[in-house]
Design an enzyme around this catalytic site. Sequence first.
Site, PDB file in Angstrom:
ATOM      1  N   TYR A  33     -22.478   5.546 -14.374  1.00 51.18           N
ATOM      2  CA  TYR A  33     -22.122   5.496 -15.788  1.00 51.18           C
ATOM      3  C   TYR A  33     -20.628   5.308 -15.962  1.00 51.18           C
ATOM      4  CZ  TYR A  33     -20.303  10.335 -15.819  1.00 51.18           C
ATOM      5  OH  TYR A  33     -19.573  11.475 -15.593  1.00 51.18           O
ATOM      6  N   ARG A  52     -14.296  -0.137 -12.145  1.00 47.56           N
ATOM      7  CA  ARG A  52     -14.910   1.016 -11.459  1.00 47.56           C
ATOM      8  C   ARG A  52     -16.435   0.938 -11.524  1.00 47.56           C
ATOM      9  NH1 ARG A  52     -13.061   6.747 -13.339  1.00 47.56           N
ATOM     10  NH2 ARG A  52     -14.416   6.214 -15.078  1.00 47.56           N
ATOM     11  N   LYS A 150     -19.313   7.041  -9.534  1.00 46.30           N
ATOM     12  CA  LYS A 150     -19.536   7.759 -10.802  1.00 46.30           C
ATOM     13  C   LYS A 150     -21.031   7.815 -11.119  1.00 46.30           C
ATOM     14  CE  LYS A 150     -17.382   8.122 -15.396  1.00 46.30           C
ATOM     15  NZ  LYS A 150     -17.069   9.548 -15.322  1.00 46.30           N
ATOM     16  N   GLU A 182     -11.011  18.578  -8.441  1.00 47.24           N
ATOM     17  CA  GLU A 182     -10.824  18.071  -9.810  1.00 47.24           C
ATOM     18  C   GLU A 182     -11.536  19.000 -10.790  1.00 47.24           C
ATOM     19  OE1 GLU A 182     -12.662  14.110 -10.067  1.00 47.24           O
ATOM     20  OE2 GLU A 182     -14.210  14.774  -8.664  1.00 47.24           O
ATOM     21  N   LEU A 206     -13.303  11.596  -8.213  1.00 41.02           N
ATOM     22  CA  LEU A 206     -13.465  10.346  -8.946  1.00 41.02           C
ATOM     23  C   LEU A 206     -12.088   9.704  -9.134  1.00 41.02           C
ATOM     24  CD1 LEU A 206     -15.662   8.649 -10.416  1.00 41.02           C
ATOM     25  CD2 LEU A 206     -14.680   9.547 -12.523  1.00 41.02           C
TER      26      LEU A 206
HETATM   27  N1  PDD Z   1     -15.624  11.963 -16.856  1.00 35.68           N
HETATM   28  N2  PDD Z   1     -13.348  13.305 -12.511  1.00 35.68           N
HETATM   29  C1  PDD Z   1     -14.627  13.452 -12.908  1.00 35.68           C
HETATM   30  C2  PDD Z   1     -15.539  14.260 -12.066  1.00 35.68           C
HETATM   31  C3  PDD Z   1     -15.073  12.835 -14.102  1.00 35.68           C
HETATM   32  O1  PDD Z   1     -16.355  12.974 -14.489  1.00 35.68           O
HETATM   33  C4  PDD Z   1     -14.156  12.084 -14.879  1.00 35.68           C
HETATM   34  C5  PDD Z   1     -14.576  11.385 -16.148  1.00 35.68           C
HETATM   35  C6  PDD Z   1     -12.822  11.983 -14.429  1.00 35.68           C
HETATM   36  C7  PDD Z   1     -11.786  11.197 -15.192  1.00 35.68           C
HETATM   37  O2  PDD Z   1     -12.014   9.802 -15.100  1.00 35.68           O
HETATM   38  P1  PDD Z   1     -11.535   8.822 -16.260  1.00 35.68           P
HETATM   39  O3  PDD Z   1     -10.088   9.063 -16.467  1.00 35.68           O
HETATM   40  O4  PDD Z   1     -11.806   7.493 -15.712  1.00 35.68           O
HETATM   41  O5  PDD Z   1     -12.360   9.183 -17.483  1.00 35.68           O
HETATM   42  C8  PDD Z   1     -12.461  12.593 -13.242  1.00 35.68           C
HETATM   43  C9  PDD Z   1     -16.120  11.330 -18.067  1.00 35.68           C
HETATM   44  C10 PDD Z   1     -15.113  11.245 -19.157  1.00 35.68           C
HETATM   45  C11 PDD Z   1     -17.403  12.037 -18.495  1.00 35.68           C
HETATM   46  O6  PDD Z   1     -18.163  12.364 -17.605  1.00 35.68           O
HETATM   47  O7  PDD Z   1     -17.655  12.216 -19.694  1.00 35.68           O
END
Ligand code: PDD
Length: 286
Positions: A33, A52, A150, A182, A206
Amino acid sequence: MTRTVYVNGDYLPESEARVSVFDRGFLMADGVYEVVSVLGGKLIDFEGHMIRLKRSLSELAIANPLSDDEYLAAHRDLVARNGITDGLVYLQVTRGNPGDRDFAYPPEGTAPTVVMFTQSKPGLADAPAAKTGWSVVSVEDLRWGRRDIKTVQLLYPSMAKMEAKARGADDAWMVQDGHVTEGTSNNAYIVKGNTIVTRQLSHDILHGITRAAVLRFAAEAQMQVEERPFTIAEAQAADEAFITSASAFVMPVVRIDGAAVGSGKVGPVVTRLREIYLEESRKAAI
Ligand code: PDD
Protein backbone atom coordinates in the site's frame (compact mmCIF):
# COMPACT_ATOMS: atom_id res chain seq x y z
CA MET A 1 -21.93 12.90 0.64
CA THR A 2 -21.27 9.21 -0.03
CA ARG A 3 -17.61 8.47 -0.55
CA THR A 4 -16.59 7.26 -3.97
CA VAL A 5 -13.90 4.59 -3.96
CA TYR A 6 -11.86 3.00 -6.74
CA VAL A 7 -11.87 -0.78 -7.29
CA ASN A 8 -10.10 -2.26 -10.31
CA GLY A 9 -10.85 0.63 -12.65
CA ASP A 10 -14.38 1.38 -11.42
CA TYR A 11 -15.48 4.36 -9.34
CA LEU A 12 -18.22 3.17 -6.96
CA PRO A 13 -20.12 4.37 -3.90
CA GLU A 14 -18.28 2.78 -0.95
CA SER A 15 -21.34 0.67 -0.07
CA GLU A 16 -21.18 -0.99 -3.51
CA ALA A 17 -17.44 -1.68 -3.58
CA ARG A 18 -16.57 -5.39 -3.42
CA VAL A 19 -13.43 -7.51 -3.14
CA SER A 20 -13.53 -11.33 -3.14
CA VAL A 21 -13.19 -13.28 0.13
CA PHE A 22 -10.47 -15.24 -1.74
CA ASP A 23 -8.41 -12.13 -2.36
CA ARG A 24 -4.80 -12.79 -1.30
CA GLY A 25 -4.75 -9.43 0.47
CA PHE A 26 -7.59 -10.58 2.74
CA LEU A 27 -6.39 -14.17 3.33
CA MET A 28 -2.59 -13.74 3.35
CA ALA A 29 -1.88 -10.01 3.83
CA ASP A 30 -0.36 -10.47 0.37
CA GLY A 31 -0.43 -6.89 -0.77
CA VAL A 32 1.25 -3.53 -0.54
CA TYR A 33 0.00 0.00 0.00
CA GLU A 34 0.84 3.68 -0.17
CA VAL A 35 -0.58 6.73 1.57
CA VAL A 36 -0.28 10.04 -0.25
CA SER A 37 -1.30 13.22 1.55
CA VAL A 38 -3.41 15.92 -0.06
CA LEU A 39 -2.97 19.59 0.80
CA GLY A 40 -4.98 22.27 -0.95
CA GLY A 41 -6.40 19.60 -3.28
CA LYS A 42 -2.91 18.61 -4.49
CA LEU A 43 -0.82 15.47 -4.01
CA ILE A 44 2.31 15.65 -1.84
CA ASP A 45 5.46 13.69 -2.83
CA PHE A 46 3.43 11.66 -5.34
CA GLU A 47 6.39 10.56 -7.44
CA GLY A 48 8.32 9.22 -4.44
CA HIS A 49 5.33 7.17 -3.33
CA MET A 50 4.98 5.67 -6.82
CA ILE A 51 8.67 4.76 -6.92
CA ARG A 52 8.33 2.97 -3.56
CA LEU A 53 5.08 1.25 -4.66
CA LYS A 54 6.83 -0.21 -7.69
CA ARG A 55 9.76 -1.36 -5.54
CA SER A 56 7.40 -3.04 -3.02
CA LEU A 57 5.53 -4.81 -5.84
CA SER A 58 8.73 -5.94 -7.48
CA GLU A 59 10.22 -7.29 -4.19
CA LEU A 60 7.09 -9.47 -3.85
CA ALA A 61 6.88 -10.36 -7.56
CA ILE A 62 3.40 -8.86 -7.86
CA ALA A 63 2.75 -7.54 -11.38
CA ASN A 64 2.26 -3.77 -11.45
CA PRO A 65 -1.25 -3.40 -12.88
CA LEU A 66 -1.23 0.32 -13.76
CA SER A 67 1.06 2.88 -15.34
CA ASP A 68 2.26 5.93 -13.37
CA ASP A 69 -0.12 8.08 -15.42
CA GLU A 70 -3.05 5.82 -14.56
CA TYR A 71 -2.22 5.92 -10.85
CA LEU A 72 -1.96 9.70 -11.03
CA ALA A 73 -5.22 10.08 -12.91
CA ALA A 74 -7.04 7.83 -10.42
CA HIS A 75 -5.62 9.75 -7.44
CA ARG A 76 -6.71 13.05 -8.96
CA ASP A 77 -10.14 11.69 -9.92
CA LEU A 78 -10.79 10.45 -6.39
CA VAL A 79 -9.67 13.75 -4.85
CA ALA A 80 -12.00 15.64 -7.20
CA ARG A 81 -14.98 13.25 -6.90
CA ASN A 82 -14.79 13.34 -3.09
CA GLY A 83 -14.10 17.08 -2.86
CA ILE A 84 -10.92 16.57 -0.82
CA THR A 85 -9.03 19.74 0.10
CA ASP A 86 -6.86 18.28 2.86
CA GLY A 87 -6.59 14.58 3.57
CA LEU A 88 -5.14 11.36 2.21
CA VAL A 89 -5.38 8.95 -0.67
CA TYR A 90 -4.91 5.30 0.34
CA LEU A 91 -3.84 2.89 -2.41
CA GLN A 92 -3.61 -0.88 -2.02
CA VAL A 93 -2.47 -3.44 -4.58
CA THR A 94 -2.80 -7.14 -3.73
CA ARG A 95 -1.81 -10.31 -5.59
CA GLY A 96 -5.49 -10.66 -6.48
CA ASN A 97 -8.12 -13.36 -6.32
CA PRO A 98 -7.02 -16.91 -7.31
CA GLY A 99 -10.57 -18.21 -6.63
CA ASP A 100 -9.48 -20.39 -3.68
CA ARG A 101 -7.07 -20.47 -0.74
CA ASP A 102 -3.58 -21.78 -1.48
CA PHE A 103 -0.14 -20.95 -0.04
CA ALA A 104 1.38 -21.10 -3.52
CA TYR A 105 1.08 -17.93 -5.54
CA PRO A 106 -1.67 -17.99 -8.17
CA PRO A 107 -0.73 -18.63 -11.80
CA GLU A 108 0.87 -15.81 -13.75
CA GLY A 109 -1.78 -13.66 -15.32
CA THR A 110 -4.01 -13.56 -12.21
CA ALA A 111 -5.03 -9.92 -12.06
CA PRO A 112 -3.86 -7.94 -9.03
CA THR A 113 -6.58 -6.13 -7.07
CA VAL A 114 -6.31 -2.34 -6.93
CA VAL A 115 -8.29 -0.40 -4.35
CA MET A 116 -8.06 3.32 -3.64
CA PHE A 117 -10.03 5.56 -1.31
CA THR A 118 -9.76 9.03 0.18
CA GLN A 119 -9.90 10.23 3.76
CA SER A 120 -10.90 13.83 4.30
CA LYS A 121 -8.90 15.57 7.05
CA PRO A 122 -9.64 19.28 7.03
CA GLY A 123 -6.72 21.27 8.47
CA LEU A 124 -4.36 18.27 8.21
CA ALA A 125 -1.30 20.53 8.19
CA ASP A 126 -2.49 22.48 11.26
CA ALA A 127 -2.77 19.51 13.62
CA PRO A 128 -2.81 20.92 17.19
CA ALA A 129 -0.41 18.13 18.25
CA ALA A 130 2.35 19.82 16.22
CA LYS A 131 2.35 22.59 18.87
CA THR A 132 2.35 20.30 21.92
CA GLY A 133 4.19 17.21 20.61
CA TRP A 134 3.58 13.51 21.02
CA SER A 135 4.54 11.21 23.83
CA VAL A 136 5.85 7.79 22.83
CA VAL A 137 6.58 4.57 24.69
CA SER A 138 9.05 1.91 23.67
CA VAL A 139 7.97 -1.61 22.72
CA GLU A 140 9.94 -4.53 21.35
CA ASP A 141 9.93 -4.70 17.54
CA LEU A 142 8.30 -8.04 16.77
CA ARG A 143 7.66 -7.48 13.05
CA TRP A 144 9.03 -9.60 10.20
CA GLY A 145 12.44 -9.03 8.58
CA ARG A 146 11.41 -7.10 5.44
CA ARG A 147 9.98 -3.89 6.84
CA ASP A 148 11.34 -2.02 3.81
CA ILE A 149 8.44 -3.52 1.81
CA LYS A 150 5.26 -1.57 2.55
CA THR A 151 2.97 -4.57 3.05
CA VAL A 152 -0.55 -4.50 4.47
CA GLN A 153 0.66 -6.83 7.25
CA LEU A 154 -0.01 -4.24 9.97
CA LEU A 155 -1.17 -6.32 12.92
CA TYR A 156 1.93 -5.81 15.08
CA PRO A 157 2.06 -2.03 14.50
CA SER A 158 -1.65 -1.93 15.47
CA MET A 159 -0.92 -3.91 18.64
CA ALA A 160 1.94 -1.52 19.45
CA LYS A 161 -0.36 1.48 18.88
CA MET A 162 -2.90 -0.03 21.27
CA GLU A 163 -0.21 -0.64 23.87
CA ALA A 164 0.87 3.00 23.53
CA LYS A 165 -2.71 4.18 24.04
CA ALA A 166 -3.15 1.87 27.04
CA ARG A 167 -0.01 3.44 28.53
CA GLY A 168 -1.38 6.96 27.92
CA ALA A 169 0.94 7.75 24.98
CA ASP A 170 0.37 8.81 21.38
CA ASP A 171 2.56 6.24 19.66
CA ALA A 172 5.16 3.54 20.20
CA TRP A 173 8.80 3.48 19.14
CA MET A 174 9.83 -0.07 18.32
CA VAL A 175 13.15 -1.35 19.63
CA GLN A 176 15.30 -4.15 18.22
CA ASP A 177 18.56 -5.24 19.89
CA GLY A 178 18.41 -2.19 22.15
CA HIS A 179 18.05 0.32 19.28
CA VAL A 180 15.01 2.17 17.93
CA THR A 181 13.86 0.98 14.52
CA GLU A 182 10.88 3.29 13.87
CA GLY A 183 7.42 4.32 15.07
CA THR A 184 4.29 2.26 14.40
CA SER A 185 3.70 4.14 11.14
CA ASN A 186 6.51 6.69 10.95
CA ASN A 187 10.29 7.13 11.00
CA ALA A 188 12.01 8.21 14.24
CA TYR A 189 14.67 10.91 14.81
CA ILE A 190 16.54 12.67 17.58
CA VAL A 191 18.34 16.01 17.55
CA LYS A 192 21.50 16.77 19.54
CA GLY A 193 23.04 20.20 18.98
CA ASN A 194 23.15 20.76 15.22
CA THR A 195 22.92 17.05 14.40
CA ILE A 196 19.90 14.98 13.41
CA VAL A 197 20.23 11.24 14.06
CA THR A 198 18.00 8.66 12.40
CA ARG A 199 18.43 4.96 11.70
CA GLN A 200 20.10 4.13 8.38
CA LEU A 201 18.06 2.51 5.58
CA SER A 202 18.04 -1.30 5.55
CA HIS A 203 15.49 -4.12 5.63
CA ASP A 204 14.76 -3.10 9.26
CA ILE A 205 12.70 0.02 8.48
CA LEU A 206 10.42 1.49 5.87
CA HIS A 207 12.26 3.87 3.55
CA GLY A 208 10.05 6.86 4.32
CA ILE A 209 9.30 9.26 1.51
CA THR A 210 8.90 12.07 4.04
CA ARG A 211 12.22 10.98 5.60
CA ALA A 212 14.05 11.42 2.29
CA ALA A 213 12.64 14.93 1.82
CA VAL A 214 13.27 16.03 5.41
CA LEU A 215 16.89 14.82 5.38
CA ARG A 216 17.45 16.71 2.13
CA PHE A 217 15.98 19.92 3.59
CA ALA A 218 18.00 19.46 6.81
CA ALA A 219 21.23 19.19 4.81
CA GLU A 220 20.27 22.27 2.79
CA ALA A 221 19.70 24.12 6.09
CA GLN A 222 23.34 23.29 7.06
CA MET A 223 22.37 20.69 9.64
CA GLN A 224 24.48 17.56 10.14
CA VAL A 225 22.70 14.28 9.51
CA GLU A 226 23.94 11.03 11.07
CA GLU A 227 22.24 7.88 9.79
CA ARG A 228 22.81 5.33 12.55
CA PRO A 229 20.84 3.47 15.23
CA PHE A 230 20.17 5.15 18.59
CA THR A 231 18.91 3.86 21.94
CA ILE A 232 15.94 4.99 24.02
CA ALA A 233 18.38 6.34 26.64
CA GLU A 234 20.15 8.44 23.98
CA ALA A 235 16.78 9.72 22.76
CA GLN A 236 15.71 10.65 26.29
CA ALA A 237 18.94 12.64 26.67
CA ALA A 238 18.57 14.39 23.28
CA ASP A 239 17.62 18.06 22.81
CA GLU A 240 14.63 17.23 20.60
CA ALA A 241 12.95 14.24 19.00
CA PHE A 242 10.43 13.84 16.20
CA ILE A 243 8.82 11.50 13.71
CA THR A 244 7.98 11.84 10.01
CA SER A 245 5.27 10.31 7.84
CA ALA A 246 3.02 11.22 4.94
CA SER A 247 0.09 11.78 7.30
CA ALA A 248 1.82 13.50 10.25
CA PHE A 249 4.52 15.30 8.17
CA VAL A 250 7.10 16.30 10.82
CA MET A 251 5.71 15.76 14.34
CA PRO A 252 7.58 16.61 17.55
CA VAL A 253 8.05 13.96 20.24
CA VAL A 254 8.40 15.54 23.69
CA ARG A 255 8.21 12.53 26.01
CA ILE A 256 9.73 9.05 25.72
CA ASP A 257 8.77 6.35 28.26
CA GLY A 258 7.65 9.12 30.61
CA ALA A 259 10.90 11.15 30.43
CA ALA A 260 10.83 14.66 28.99
CA VAL A 261 13.02 15.17 25.92
CA GLY A 262 15.07 18.37 26.38
CA SER A 263 12.78 21.03 27.86
CA GLY A 264 9.76 18.77 27.37
CA LYS A 265 8.42 21.39 24.96
CA VAL A 266 8.44 21.50 21.15
CA GLY A 267 11.92 22.69 20.12
CA PRO A 268 13.19 25.07 17.43
CA VAL A 269 14.72 22.46 15.10
CA VAL A 270 11.60 20.36 14.67
CA THR A 271 9.49 23.51 14.36
CA ARG A 272 11.71 24.78 11.54
CA LEU A 273 11.88 21.41 9.76
CA ARG A 274 8.10 21.12 9.82
CA GLU A 275 7.76 24.62 8.36
CA ILE A 276 10.30 23.94 5.61
CA TYR A 277 8.78 20.54 4.79
CA LEU A 278 5.24 21.91 4.51
CA GLU A 279 6.33 24.97 2.53
CA GLU A 280 8.49 23.03 0.04
CA SER A 281 6.01 20.17 -0.37
CA ARG A 282 3.12 22.51 -1.02
CA LYS A 283 5.24 24.22 -3.70
CA ALA A 284 6.08 20.90 -5.35
CA ALA A 285 2.57 19.38 -4.97
CA ILE A 286 0.87 18.21 -8.16
N1 PDD B 1 2.93 4.93 7.23
N2 PDD B 1 7.58 3.64 8.83
C1 PDD B 1 6.43 2.93 8.82
C2 PDD B 1 6.41 1.62 9.50
C3 PDD B 1 5.29 3.45 8.15
O1 PDD B 1 4.15 2.73 8.13
C4 PDD B 1 5.37 4.71 7.53
C5 PDD B 1 4.19 5.30 6.79
C6 PDD B 1 6.58 5.42 7.59
C7 PDD B 1 6.75 6.78 6.94
O2 PDD B 1 6.78 6.68 5.53
P1 PDD B 1 6.30 7.89 4.62
O3 PDD B 1 7.07 9.09 5.04
O4 PDD B 1 6.64 7.46 3.27
O5 PDD B 1 4.81 8.05 4.88
C8 PDD B 1 7.67 4.85 8.24
C9 PDD B 1 1.74 5.42 6.54
C10 PDD B 1 1.59 6.90 6.59
C11 PDD B 1 0.53 4.68 7.09
O6 PDD B 1 0.67 3.49 7.31
O7 PDD B 1 -0.56 5.26 7.24
